[in-house]
Scaffold this motif. Structure first.
Motif, PDB file in Angstrom:
ATOM      1  N   UNK A  15      32.573  46.624 -91.364  1.00  0.00           N
ATOM      2  CA  UNK A  15      32.328  47.933 -91.971  1.00  0.00           C
ATOM      3  C   UNK A  15      31.178  48.641 -91.274  1.00  0.00           C
ATOM      4  N   UNK A  16      30.132  47.909 -90.961  1.00  0.00           N
ATOM      5  CA  UNK A  16      28.993  48.495 -90.264  1.00  0.00           C
ATOM      6  C   UNK A  16      29.399  48.995 -88.878  1.00  0.00           C
ATOM      7  N   UNK A  17      30.225  48.228 -88.164  1.00  0.00           N
ATOM      8  CA  UNK A  17      30.678  48.641 -86.834  1.00  0.00           C
ATOM      9  C   UNK A  17      31.534  49.905 -86.924  1.00  0.00           C
ATOM     10  N   UNK A  18      32.400  49.977 -87.921  1.00  0.00           N
ATOM     11  CA  UNK A  18      33.234  51.173 -88.097  1.00  0.00           C
ATOM     12  C   UNK A  18      32.357  52.381 -88.420  1.00  0.00           C
ATOM     13  N   UNK A  19      31.351  52.185 -89.271  1.00  0.00           N
ATOM     14  CA  UNK A  19      30.434  53.274 -89.610  1.00  0.00           C
ATOM     15  C   UNK A  19      29.703  53.778 -88.370  1.00  0.00           C
ATOM     16  N   UNK A  20      29.250  52.868 -87.535  1.00  0.00           N
ATOM     17  CA  UNK A  20      28.556  53.253 -86.303  1.00  0.00           C
ATOM     18  C   UNK A  20      29.501  54.037 -85.400  1.00  0.00           C
ATOM     19  N   UNK A  21      30.739  53.586 -85.280  1.00  0.00           N
ATOM     20  CA  UNK A  21      31.699  54.292 -84.434  1.00  0.00           C
ATOM     21  C   UNK A  21      32.010  55.685 -84.956  1.00  0.00           C
ATOM     22  N   UNK A  22      31.971  55.880 -86.260  1.00  0.00           N
ATOM     23  CA  UNK A  22      32.226  57.192 -86.830  1.00  0.00           C
ATOM     24  C   UNK A  22      31.029  58.131 -86.687  1.00  0.00           C
ATOM     25  N   UNK A  23      29.822  57.594 -86.778  1.00  0.00           N
ATOM     26  CA  UNK A  23      28.609  58.414 -86.758  1.00  0.00           C
ATOM     27  C   UNK A  23      28.126  58.686 -85.328  1.00  0.00           C
ATOM     28  N   UNK A  24      28.416  57.803 -84.407  1.00  0.00           N
ATOM     29  CA  UNK A  24      27.896  57.905 -83.047  1.00  0.00           C
ATOM     30  C   UNK A  24      28.237  59.226 -82.348  1.00  0.00           C
ATOM     31  N   UNK A  25      29.470  59.719 -82.400  1.00  0.00           N
ATOM     32  CA  UNK A  25      29.750  60.997 -81.728  1.00  0.00           C
ATOM     33  C   UNK A  25      28.915  62.158 -82.280  1.00  0.00           C
ATOM     34  N   UNK A  26      28.692  62.172 -83.581  1.00  0.00           N
ATOM     35  CA  UNK A  26      27.879  63.243 -84.165  1.00  0.00           C
ATOM     36  C   UNK A  26      26.436  63.159 -83.681  1.00  0.00           C
ATOM     37  N   UNK A  27      25.906  61.975 -83.647  1.00  0.00           N
ATOM     38  CA  UNK A  27      24.519  61.787 -83.200  1.00  0.00           C
ATOM     39  C   UNK A  27      24.384  62.185 -81.735  1.00  0.00           C
ATOM     40  N   UNK A  28      25.345  61.795 -80.922  1.00  0.00           N
ATOM     41  CA  UNK A  28      25.294  62.172 -79.508  1.00  0.00           C
ATOM     42  C   UNK A  28      25.418  63.686 -79.334  1.00  0.00           C
ATOM     43  N   UNK A  29      26.254  64.325 -80.129  1.00  0.00           N
ATOM     44  CA  UNK A  29      26.390  65.777 -80.063  1.00  0.00           C
ATOM     45  C   UNK A  29      25.118  66.486 -80.459  1.00  0.00           C
ATOM     46  N   UNK A  30      24.475  66.000 -81.508  1.00  0.00           N
ATOM     47  CA  UNK A  30      23.210  66.596 -81.946  1.00  0.00           C
ATOM     48  C   UNK A  30      22.156  66.444 -80.853  1.00  0.00           C
ATOM     49  N   UNK A  31      22.094  65.269 -80.240  1.00  0.00           N
ATOM     50  CA  UNK A  31      21.112  65.048 -79.169  1.00  0.00           C
ATOM     51  C   UNK A  31      21.385  65.968 -77.986  1.00  0.00           C
ATOM     52  N   UNK A  32      22.668  66.166 -77.633  1.00  0.00           N
ATOM     53  CA  UNK A  32      23.020  67.046 -76.527  1.00  0.00           C
ATOM     54  C   UNK A  32      22.646  68.492 -76.847  1.00  0.00           C
ATOM     55  N   UNK A  33      22.922  68.925 -78.075  1.00  0.00           N
ATOM     56  CA  UNK A  33      22.572  70.293 -78.474  1.00  0.00           C
ATOM     57  C   UNK A  33      21.070  70.523 -78.432  1.00  0.00           C
ATOM     58  N   UNK A  34      20.307  69.555 -78.917  1.00  0.00           N
ATOM     59  CA  UNK A  34      18.843  69.697 -78.890  1.00  0.00           C
ATOM     60  C   UNK A  34      18.326  69.773 -77.466  1.00  0.00           C
ATOM     61  N   UNK A  35      18.903  68.951 -76.574  1.00  0.00           N
ATOM     62  CA  UNK A  35      18.470  68.977 -75.179  1.00  0.00           C
ATOM     63  C   UNK A  35      18.789  70.321 -74.550  1.00  0.00           C
ATOM     64  N   UNK A  36      19.976  70.851 -74.813  1.00  0.00           N
ATOM     65  CA  UNK A  36      20.354  72.151 -74.265  1.00  0.00           C
ATOM     66  C   UNK A  36      19.448  73.248 -74.820  1.00  0.00           C
ATOM     67  N   UNK A  37      19.163  73.205 -76.115  1.00  0.00           N
ATOM     68  CA  UNK A  37      18.265  74.202 -76.706  1.00  0.00           C
ATOM     69  C   UNK A  37      16.881  74.140 -76.083  1.00  0.00           C
ATOM     70  N   UNK A  38      16.392  72.928 -75.857  1.00  0.00           N
ATOM     71  CA  UNK A  38      15.070  72.775 -75.242  1.00  0.00           C
ATOM     72  C   UNK A  38      15.069  73.340 -73.825  1.00  0.00           C
ATOM     73  N   UNK A  39      16.136  73.069 -73.061  1.00  0.00           N
ATOM     74  CA  UNK A  39      16.212  73.588 -71.699  1.00  0.00           C
ATOM     75  C   UNK A  39      16.285  75.114 -71.693  1.00  0.00           C
ATOM     76  N   UNK A  40      17.007  75.685 -72.636  1.00  0.00           N
ATOM     77  CA  UNK A  40      17.097  77.146 -72.722  1.00  0.00           C
ATOM     78  C   UNK A  40      15.740  77.744 -73.060  1.00  0.00           C
TER      79      UNK A  40
END
Length: 72
Positions: A15-40
């Motif tokens: 269950x923990x592994x499935x939860x991580x797999x479901x949450x990971x794309x969102x976390x990576x997207x948030x990190x990418x957006x923050x990096x892009x905002x910082x660069x802008x």
């Protein structure tokens, strides 16, 4: 540990592994957006420091609203 404990542990880890797999794309997207905002922001600051970029008032987009009416 007996069999029931091991099965429970395996179930919790699954269950923990499935939860991580479901949450990971969102976390990576948030990190990418923050990096892009910082660069802008950094690029905007650099342009303003050089005096080549638009001022804070000119940088805001302008929105116009229109109303469509139908005449019979």
């Amino acid at each position: 540990m007996d069999t029931a404990h091991i099965e429970g542990l395996i179930g919790m880890l699954t269950v923990l592994a499935i939860l991580v797999l479901l949450v990971l794309p969102s976390v990576l997207g948030i990190a990418r957006d923050r990096r892009a905002d910082r660069q802008i922001r950094e690029a905007d600051r650099a342009r303003r420091a050089e005096g080549t970029g638009p001022g804070p008032r000119e940088a805001r987009p302008r929105y116009f609203t229109t109303t469509v009416t139908h005449h019979s």
